[in-house]
Design an enzyme around this catalytic site. Structure first.
Site, mmCIF file in Angstrom:
data_model
loop_
_atom_site.group_PDB
_atom_site.id
_atom_site.type_symbol
_atom_site.label_atom_id
_atom_site.label_comp_id
_atom_site.label_asym_id
_atom_site.label_seq_id
_atom_site.Cartn_x
_atom_site.Cartn_y
_atom_site.Cartn_z
ATOM 1 N N TYR A 45 6.276 -13.208 7.523
ATOM 2 C CA TYR A 45 6.313 -12.332 6.345
ATOM 3 C C TYR A 45 6.027 -13.176 5.110
ATOM 4 O O TYR A 45 6.843 -14.015 4.712
ATOM 5 C CB TYR A 45 7.683 -11.667 6.261
ATOM 6 C CG TYR A 45 7.837 -10.626 5.181
ATOM 7 C CD1 TYR A 45 6.766 -10.119 4.473
ATOM 8 C CD2 TYR A 45 9.112 -10.127 4.878
ATOM 9 C CE1 TYR A 45 6.934 -9.151 3.496
ATOM 10 C CE2 TYR A 45 9.293 -9.162 3.904
ATOM 11 C CZ TYR A 45 8.207 -8.673 3.218
ATOM 12 O OH TYR A 45 8.377 -7.712 2.252
ATOM 13 N N LYS A 65 2.720 -10.164 8.022
ATOM 14 C CA LYS A 65 2.903 -9.080 7.060
ATOM 15 C C LYS A 65 2.566 -9.669 5.700
ATOM 16 O O LYS A 65 3.260 -10.554 5.200
ATOM 17 C CB LYS A 65 4.336 -8.547 7.083
ATOM 18 C CG LYS A 65 4.588 -7.463 6.027
ATOM 19 C CD LYS A 65 6.050 -7.042 5.975
ATOM 20 C CE LYS A 65 6.251 -6.005 4.852
ATOM 21 N NZ LYS A 65 7.683 -5.622 4.715
#
Length: 297
Positions: free
Chosen positions: A139, A167
């Protein structure tokens, strides 16, 4: 162009964590919300992320949350569990517990506040990999963590079969596209305002907050992109822009998304845990009007 990979599905929602009015975990609302998300097109549910108020939930609650979501939708959707901490030992414990309680994958954010070097960041992720067997999504959200993943670090993980996706919430779509093409890692849009742009350029899908209420719209958009119908996808993005702005524009997606699903009657309460506080009445009124315009209420 190589075939686009979808290791965690295409449409994920970073789910809020419902609480009762007394602040305790609301398992019934959690399962009802998870089912709503999957019924509206979501094929991956992210729990214990920032939107899920993970910094203010405790390990027994995280375990209960994982159990509840796996029970509710685990046969119909990929369950991705956050293992985010700036204490590597703590992140490892969260990851191990998520695996033990049935999660399908892990979301690992860069260590915030203490902001290690890139070597420290790689060691942090490697420690989680060494103690678990689940696939990992990195992330990248430097606006919250203060520590971006460098090109060197992403290249380091590119050949690791356990690192299945990124992400991307960097706000830098050009950079994301270059990294996606160079590394071959599946990329997911972590910014609802950039969903169409990134998917049109080959991103694998989205990890959304607005998908709490607009899941059916996002499913139509993803289907359109899969079919090469960029005009339809672009029109859906335009249609959703006021909703995206009303939920994400103030930088309080967790607050507004929880209020939205409460307005829809899906969860019992919009209770938050400090330091998050409820939105202002004018912010809620604006969101309500937009949702009514889209016939979401």
């Amino acid at each position: 162009m190589s075939e686009v990979k979808h290791p965690i599905g295409q449409q994920s929602v970073a789910m809020v964590t419902p609480f009762h009015e007394d602040g305790s975990l609301d398992v019934e609302s959690t399962q009802r919300l998870a089912k709503h998300l999957v019924d509206s097109g979501t094929d991956c549910v992210l729990i214990s992320g920032t939107t899920g108020e993970a910094p203010t939930t405790y390990q027994p609650e995280k375990n209960e949350l994982t159990d509840a979501v796996v029970e509710a939708v685990g046969e119909r959707a990929f369950v991705l569990a956050g293992a985010g901490s700036n204490d590597t030992a703590h992140a490892v414990r969260m990851a191990v517990n998520a695996q033990e309680h049935g999660a399908d994958g892990l979301l690992v954010v860069s260590p915030y506040y203490n902001r290690p070097s890139q070597r420290g960041l790689r060691a942090h992720v490697d420690a989680i990999l060494s103690e678990t067997t689940l696939p990992v999504v990195l992330y990248d959200i430097p606006g919250r963590t203060g520590l971006a993943f460098s090109d060197e670090t992403l290249d380091y993980f590119a050949d690791n079969e356990r690192i299945v996706a990124v992400k991307d919430a960097t706000g830098k779509p050009e950079q994301a596209i270059k990294r996606m093409n160079r590394t071959g890692i599946a990329y997911y849009s972590g910014d609802d305002g950039l969903n169409c742009m990134l998917m049109a350029q080959g991103a694998s899908g989205i990890i959304s907050v607005v998908g709490h209420v607009a899941g059916a719209f996002f499913r139509q958009q993803i289907d359109a992109i899969n079919e090469g119908d960029i005009d339809t996808a672009r029109n859906i993005q335009r249609l959703l822009t006021p909703l995206i702005d009303s939920i994400m524009g103030g930088g309080q997606g967790a607050v507004m998304a929880k209020a939205a699903v409460h307005m829809m009657g899906i969860i019992e309460s919009d209770r938050l845990r400090l330091p998050l506080v409820p939105a202002l009445d004018e912010e809620l009124d604006r969101m309500r009007r937009v949702m009514e315009d889209l016939e979401l209420l």
